[in-house]
Design a protein around this motif. Structure first.
Motif, mmCIF file in Angstrom:
data_model
loop_
_atom_site.group_PDB
_atom_site.id
_atom_site.type_symbol
_atom_site.label_atom_id
_atom_site.label_comp_id
_atom_site.label_asym_id
_atom_site.label_seq_id
_atom_site.Cartn_x
_atom_site.Cartn_y
_atom_site.Cartn_z
ATOM 1 N N ASN A 142 -4.452 3.151 8.729
ATOM 2 C CA ASN A 142 -5.816 2.867 9.194
ATOM 3 C C ASN A 142 -6.075 1.373 9.311
ATOM 4 O O ASN A 142 -6.771 0.917 10.211
ATOM 5 N N GLN A 143 -5.509 0.607 8.382
ATOM 6 C CA GLN A 143 -5.763 -0.829 8.350
ATOM 7 C C GLN A 143 -4.931 -1.596 9.376
ATOM 8 O O GLN A 143 -5.427 -2.543 9.983
ATOM 9 N N THR A 168 -3.952 4.754 4.278
ATOM 10 C CA THR A 168 -4.760 3.529 4.240
ATOM 11 C C THR A 168 -4.074 2.427 5.027
ATOM 12 O O THR A 168 -4.712 1.719 5.820
ATOM 13 N N GLN A 214 -0.350 5.035 -0.520
ATOM 14 C CA GLN A 214 -1.542 4.834 0.314
ATOM 15 C C GLN A 214 -1.132 4.565 1.767
ATOM 16 O O GLN A 214 -1.661 3.676 2.423
ATOM 17 N N LEU A 251 0.826 -1.207 0.000
ATOM 18 C CA LEU A 251 0.000 0.000 0.000
ATOM 19 C C LEU A 251 0.865 1.264 0.000
ATOM 20 O O LEU A 251 0.574 2.225 -0.722
#
Length: 192
Positions: free
Chosen positions: A183-184, A180, A177, A172
């Protein structure tokens, strides 16, 4: 281009120890993306390949942990990269339980000598990093013995999952990203 550096210590003696979790993530990425890790350069072992269409250098410094900046700094300088955007460092963190990850865009070394050396060589704390939880030492245990020790069978399973997750986070991050990925994967998988 991205430099993805996993921190650890060279030689078989240290394979798969807590301190070598960065090497384990690099090995996972090399296998997943068919990147041959057979070049000796930048005081390390490295391989050039592609992850999700982005050219990458996977790097395992062979300078021993506390001198990781010698290797990472040399590679960044050679490719004239902007560390804030094109460097990802993966390393162990005793303040996170095995299985947990912490992704950041910048920050201090947090007491990690390998990171201190990289920050010193680069002259900046602004670069992407993935901290992989290896768990705290047991009270009364020597810290060096802890980080140079191996995982218990139960922890090893959690760590294998974390290695896979860290590799996915890299995927990612090279696609710009990072938010992202944060967050993940910044969620606690295992309670501390």
């Amino acid at each position: 281009m991205y430099i993805i550096a996993g921190l650890g210590n060279p030689t078989k003696k240290y394979e798969h120890t807590r301190h070598n979790i960065g090497f384990d993530v690099i090995d996972h990425l090399a296998e997943q993306y068919n990147i041959s890790m057979n070049t000796k350069k930048f005081k390390g072992v490295c391989g050039v390949g592609t992850i999700e269409g982005n050219r990458v250098l996977l790097l395992k410094p062979q300078t021993f942990m506390n001198l990781s900046g010698n290797s990472v700094g040399e590679a960044v300088e050679f490719y004239k990269l902007d560390p804030a955007r094109e460097l990802i460092v993966i390393y162990d963190d005793i303040d996170l339980a095995p299985g947990n990850l912490r992704i950041r865009k910048k920050g201090s070394a947090g007491g990690h000598n390998g990171m201190k050396d990289i920050i010193t060589h680069l002259g900046t704390q602004e670069f992407l990093r993935i901290r992989v939880g290896v768990g705290a030492k047991i009270e009364g245990q020597d810290l060096v013995n802890h980080v140079l020790g191996h995982f218990s069978g139960e922890d090893r399973k959690l760590v294998e999952d974390a290695i896979s997750n860290a590799a996915d986070a890299v995927r990612l991050m090279v696609q710009e990203q990072t938010d992202t990925a944060m967050n993940q994967y910044n969620k606690k998988v295992v309670k501390e």
